[in-house]
Design a protein around this motif. Structure first.
Motif, PDB file in Angstrom:
ATOM      1  N   ARG A 106       0.804  -1.231   0.000  1.00 32.44           N
ATOM      2  CA  ARG A 106       0.000   0.000   0.000  1.00 32.44           C
ATOM      3  C   ARG A 106       0.833   1.276   0.000  1.00 32.44           C
ATOM      4  O   ARG A 106       0.332   2.336  -0.318  1.00 32.44           O
ATOM      5  N   LEU A 107       2.093   1.181   0.343  1.00 39.44           N
ATOM      6  CA  LEU A 107       2.955   2.356   0.402  1.00 39.44           C
ATOM      7  C   LEU A 107       4.056   2.255  -0.640  1.00 39.44           C
ATOM      8  O   LEU A 107       4.681   1.202  -0.787  1.00 39.44           O
ATOM      9  N   ALA A 108       4.295   3.355  -1.340  1.00 37.41           N
ATOM     10  CA  ALA A 108       5.303   3.358  -2.394  1.00 37.41           C
ATOM     11  C   ALA A 108       6.681   2.975  -1.867  1.00 37.41           C
ATOM     12  O   ALA A 108       7.441   2.293  -2.549  1.00 37.41           O
ATOM     13  N   ASP A 109       7.017   3.376  -0.652  1.00 37.52           N
ATOM     14  CA  ASP A 109       8.353   3.072  -0.131  1.00 37.52           C
ATOM     15  C   ASP A 109       8.503   1.614   0.295  1.00 37.52           C
ATOM     16  O   ASP A 109       9.590   1.174   0.644  1.00 37.52           O
ATOM     17  N   ALA A 110       7.433   0.838   0.257  1.00 38.37           N
ATOM     18  CA  ALA A 110       7.512  -0.588   0.573  1.00 38.37           C
ATOM     19  C   ALA A 110       7.954  -1.402  -0.642  1.00 38.37           C
ATOM     20  O   ALA A 110       8.204  -2.588  -0.531  1.00 38.37           O
ATOM     21  N   LEU A 111       8.055  -0.756  -1.786  1.00 39.91           N
ATOM     22  CA  LEU A 111       8.471  -1.408  -3.017  1.00 39.91           C
ATOM     23  C   LEU A 111       9.903  -0.966  -3.317  1.00 39.91           C
ATOM     24  O   LEU A 111      10.183   0.230  -3.388  1.00 39.91           O
ATOM     25  N   PRO A 112      10.847  -1.910  -3.472  1.00 42.76           N
ATOM     26  CA  PRO A 112      12.232  -1.511  -3.762  1.00 42.76           C
ATOM     27  C   PRO A 112      12.294  -0.639  -5.015  1.00 42.76           C
ATOM     28  O   PRO A 112      11.605  -0.909  -6.005  1.00 42.76           O
ATOM     29  N   GLU A 113      13.110   0.391  -4.968  1.00 47.76           N
ATOM     30  CA  GLU A 113      13.182   1.358  -6.062  1.00 47.76           C
ATOM     31  C   GLU A 113      13.557   0.703  -7.385  1.00 47.76           C
ATOM     32  O   GLU A 113      13.017   1.068  -8.429  1.00 47.76           O
ATOM     33  N   ASP A 114      14.456  -0.288  -7.368  1.00 46.87           N
ATOM     34  CA  ASP A 114      14.830  -0.919  -8.631  1.00 46.87           C
ATOM     35  C   ASP A 114      13.668  -1.714  -9.231  1.00 46.87           C
ATOM     36  O   ASP A 114      13.463  -1.701 -10.436  1.00 46.87           O
ATOM     37  N   ILE A 115      12.850  -2.358  -8.416  1.00 47.17           N
ATOM     38  CA  ILE A 115      11.670  -3.079  -8.901  1.00 47.17           C
ATOM     39  C   ILE A 115      10.641  -2.063  -9.415  1.00 47.17           C
ATOM     40  O   ILE A 115      10.039  -2.243 -10.472  1.00 47.17           O
ATOM     41  N   HIS A 116      10.461  -0.994  -8.655  1.00 49.12           N
ATOM     42  CA  HIS A 116       9.530   0.066  -9.036  1.00 49.12           C
ATOM     43  C   HIS A 116       9.882   0.606 -10.421  1.00 49.12           C
ATOM     44  O   HIS A 116       9.028   0.679 -11.312  1.00 49.12           O
ATOM     45  N   LEU A 117      11.136   0.967 -10.626  1.00 51.03           N
ATOM     46  CA  LEU A 117      11.570   1.528 -11.899  1.00 51.03           C
ATOM     47  C   LEU A 117      11.511   0.479 -13.011  1.00 51.03           C
ATOM     48  O   LEU A 117      11.042   0.759 -14.118  1.00 51.03           O
ATOM     49  N   LYS A 118      11.969  -0.737 -12.727  1.00 53.85           N
ATOM     50  CA  LYS A 118      11.974  -1.801 -13.731  1.00 53.85           C
ATOM     51  C   LYS A 118      10.551  -2.066 -14.243  1.00 53.85           C
ATOM     52  O   LYS A 118      10.327  -2.203 -15.437  1.00 53.85           O
ATOM     53  N   TRP A 119       9.586  -2.119 -13.324  1.00 53.00           N
ATOM     54  CA  TRP A 119       8.206  -2.377 -13.729  1.00 53.00           C
ATOM     55  C   TRP A 119       7.652  -1.217 -14.543  1.00 53.00           C
ATOM     56  O   TRP A 119       6.998  -1.421 -15.565  1.00 53.00           O
ATOM     57  N   ARG A 120       7.897   0.019 -14.100  1.00 53.34           N
ATOM     58  CA  ARG A 120       7.378   1.189 -14.813  1.00 53.34           C
ATOM     59  C   ARG A 120       7.930   1.258 -16.238  1.00 53.34           C
ATOM     60  O   ARG A 120       7.191   1.527 -17.189  1.00 53.34           O
ATOM     61  N   VAL A 121       9.208   0.986 -16.406  1.00 51.86           N
ATOM     62  CA  VAL A 121       9.828   1.006 -17.735  1.00 51.86           C
ATOM     63  C   VAL A 121       9.249  -0.125 -18.589  1.00 51.86           C
ATOM     64  O   VAL A 121       8.911   0.076 -19.761  1.00 51.86           O
ATOM     65  N   ALA A 122       9.105  -1.315 -18.010  1.00 49.29           N
ATOM     66  CA  ALA A 122       8.536  -2.455 -18.750  1.00 49.29           C
ATOM     67  C   ALA A 122       7.092  -2.164 -19.164  1.00 49.29           C
ATOM     68  O   ALA A 122       6.690  -2.483 -20.282  1.00 49.29           O
ATOM     69  N   LEU A 123       6.315  -1.570 -18.275  1.00 49.94           N
ATOM     70  CA  LEU A 123       4.926  -1.248 -18.602  1.00 49.94           C
ATOM     71  C   LEU A 123       4.869  -0.203 -19.715  1.00 49.94           C
ATOM     72  O   LEU A 123       4.095  -0.340 -20.668  1.00 49.94           O
ATOM     73  N   LEU A 124       5.684   0.830 -19.628  1.00 49.39           N
ATOM     74  CA  LEU A 124       5.669   1.880 -20.660  1.00 49.39           C
ATOM     75  C   LEU A 124       5.995   1.331 -22.043  1.00 49.39           C
ATOM     76  O   LEU A 124       5.470   1.824 -23.045  1.00 49.39           O
ATOM     77  N   ARG A 125       6.847   0.303 -22.108  1.00 52.02           N
ATOM     78  CA  ARG A 125       7.154  -0.322 -23.401  1.00 52.02           C
ATOM     79  C   ARG A 125       5.908  -0.937 -24.024  1.00 52.02           C
ATOM     80  O   ARG A 125       5.801  -1.054 -25.241  1.00 52.02           O
ATOM     81  N   GLU A 126       4.965  -1.355 -23.178  1.00 52.31           N
ATOM     82  CA  GLU A 126       3.738  -2.004 -23.651  1.00 52.31           C
ATOM     83  C   GLU A 126       2.599  -1.017 -23.896  1.00 52.31           C
ATOM     84  O   GLU A 126       1.618  -1.362 -24.550  1.00 52.31           O
ATOM     85  N   MET A 127       2.712   0.192 -23.371  1.00 53.06           N
ATOM     86  CA  MET A 127       1.625   1.180 -23.473  1.00 53.06           C
ATOM     87  C   MET A 127       1.682   1.922 -24.803  1.00 53.06           C
ATOM     88  O   MET A 127       2.762   2.194 -25.324  1.00 53.06           O
ATOM     89  N   ASP A 128       0.492   2.225 -25.303  1.00 51.20           N
ATOM     90  CA  ASP A 128       0.380   2.985 -26.548  1.00 51.20           C
ATOM     91  C   ASP A 128      -0.434   4.246 -26.302  1.00 51.20           C
ATOM     92  O   ASP A 128      -1.367   4.233 -25.482  1.00 51.20           O
ATOM     93  N   PRO A 129      -0.105   5.316 -27.032  1.00 54.51           N
ATOM     94  CA  PRO A 129      -0.954   6.506 -26.951  1.00 54.51           C
ATOM     95  C   PRO A 129      -2.342   6.182 -27.501  1.00 54.51           C
ATOM     96  O   PRO A 129      -2.471   5.636 -28.587  1.00 54.51           O
ATOM     97  N   ILE A 130      -3.352   6.491 -26.729  1.00 51.25           N
ATOM     98  CA  ILE A 130      -4.736   6.314 -27.163  1.00 51.25           C
ATOM     99  C   ILE A 130      -5.301   7.680 -27.536  1.00 51.25           C
ATOM    100  O   ILE A 130      -5.942   7.829 -28.571  1.00 51.25           O
ATOM    101  N   ILE A 131      -5.029   8.669 -26.691  1.00 43.73           N
ATOM    102  CA  ILE A 131      -5.364  10.064 -26.977  1.00 43.73           C
ATOM    103  C   ILE A 131      -4.098  10.856 -26.668  1.00 43.73           C
ATOM    104  O   ILE A 131      -3.568  10.781 -25.561  1.00 43.73           O
ATOM    105  N   LYS A 132      -3.630  11.598 -27.629  1.00 41.15           N
ATOM    106  CA  LYS A 132      -2.394  12.353 -27.436  1.00 41.15           C
ATOM    107  C   LYS A 132      -2.676  13.656 -26.691  1.00 41.15           C
ATOM    108  O   LYS A 132      -3.811  14.135 -26.667  1.00 41.15           O
ATOM    109  N   PRO A 133      -1.645  14.236 -26.080  1.00 38.85           N
ATOM    110  CA  PRO A 133      -1.846  15.520 -25.391  1.00 38.85           C
ATOM    111  C   PRO A 133      -2.448  16.555 -26.332  1.00 38.85           C
ATOM    112  O   PRO A 133      -2.082  16.639 -27.499  1.00 38.85           O
ATOM    113  N   ARG A 134      -3.408  17.299 -25.800  1.00 33.02           N
ATOM    114  CA  ARG A 134      -4.113  18.379 -26.497  1.00 33.02           C
ATOM    115  C   ARG A 134      -4.999  17.904 -27.653  1.00 33.02           C
ATOM    116  O   ARG A 134      -5.554  18.712 -28.373  1.00 33.02           O
TER     117      ARG A 134
END
Length: 177
Positions: free
Chosen positions: A127-155
């Protein structure tokens, strides 16, 4: 300011815990993080442990531009989407701690499509961000972003549909060009 569609309301509908692997999850991204529609946002566009998203089964991508809790409509913010099947499911830390990431339907009275991607450590919800190791946090965020696509672009101007989606599949006319 636009009003959220009435179809966003829960209206007594129960939680739906099952997610189709072909269902999309939508994440709104502020202009302070993603302002150039020709670029992709960085890892700060996604967060853990409980990343707020909208479900394509119950809402359209543009619906996540509504912040019903704070009464805001972010009509210029971009929307990223990811298939449920493409969420990075797990990472190990030190060969002992297994971090898993699971979509959970978490409807709010005025936002039935609201869901979260939740993080677990050996099956225990973090439930708390600091309970997740920073390297796992970053690794997951980068891996997820590789899978994400723009659906609606800014503006990008997209009309807000009032009717709920017909299925969990992404409707073609919302996809950014």
């Amino acid at each position: 300011m636009s009003k959220p569609p009435a179809a966003m309301k829960t209206n007594g509908r129960p939680r739906e815990p099952r997610f189709d692997p072909a269902e999309h999850l939508f994440r709104r991204v502020p202009l302070s993080i993603w302002d150039d529609p020709t670029e992709r946002p960085g890892p700060e566009a996604v967060e853990l442990p409980d990343m707020s998203v909208g479900r394509s089964k119950f809402g359209h991508a543009e619906w996540v531009r509504f912040d019903v809790v704070n009464g805001q409509h972010y009509e210029d913010w971009g929307i990223l989407g990811v298939l449920v099947s493409d969420i990075p499911p797990r990472f190990w830390d030190l060969g002992v701690f297994q971090y898993t990431f699971v979509p959970c339907h978490d409807p709010e009275e005025r936002d039935y499509p609201h869901s979260e991607v939740r993080a677990y450590n050996n099956g225990v919800h973090i439930r708390l961000a600091d309970a997740l190791p920073e390297d796992i946090h970053l690794k997951w965020r980068v891996a997820l972003l590789r899978e994400m696509d723009p659906i609606i672009k800014p503006r990008q101007k997209v009309p807000t549909r009032e009717q709920p989606p017909r299925s969990h599949l992404l409707e073609a006319h919302t996809v950014a060009s």
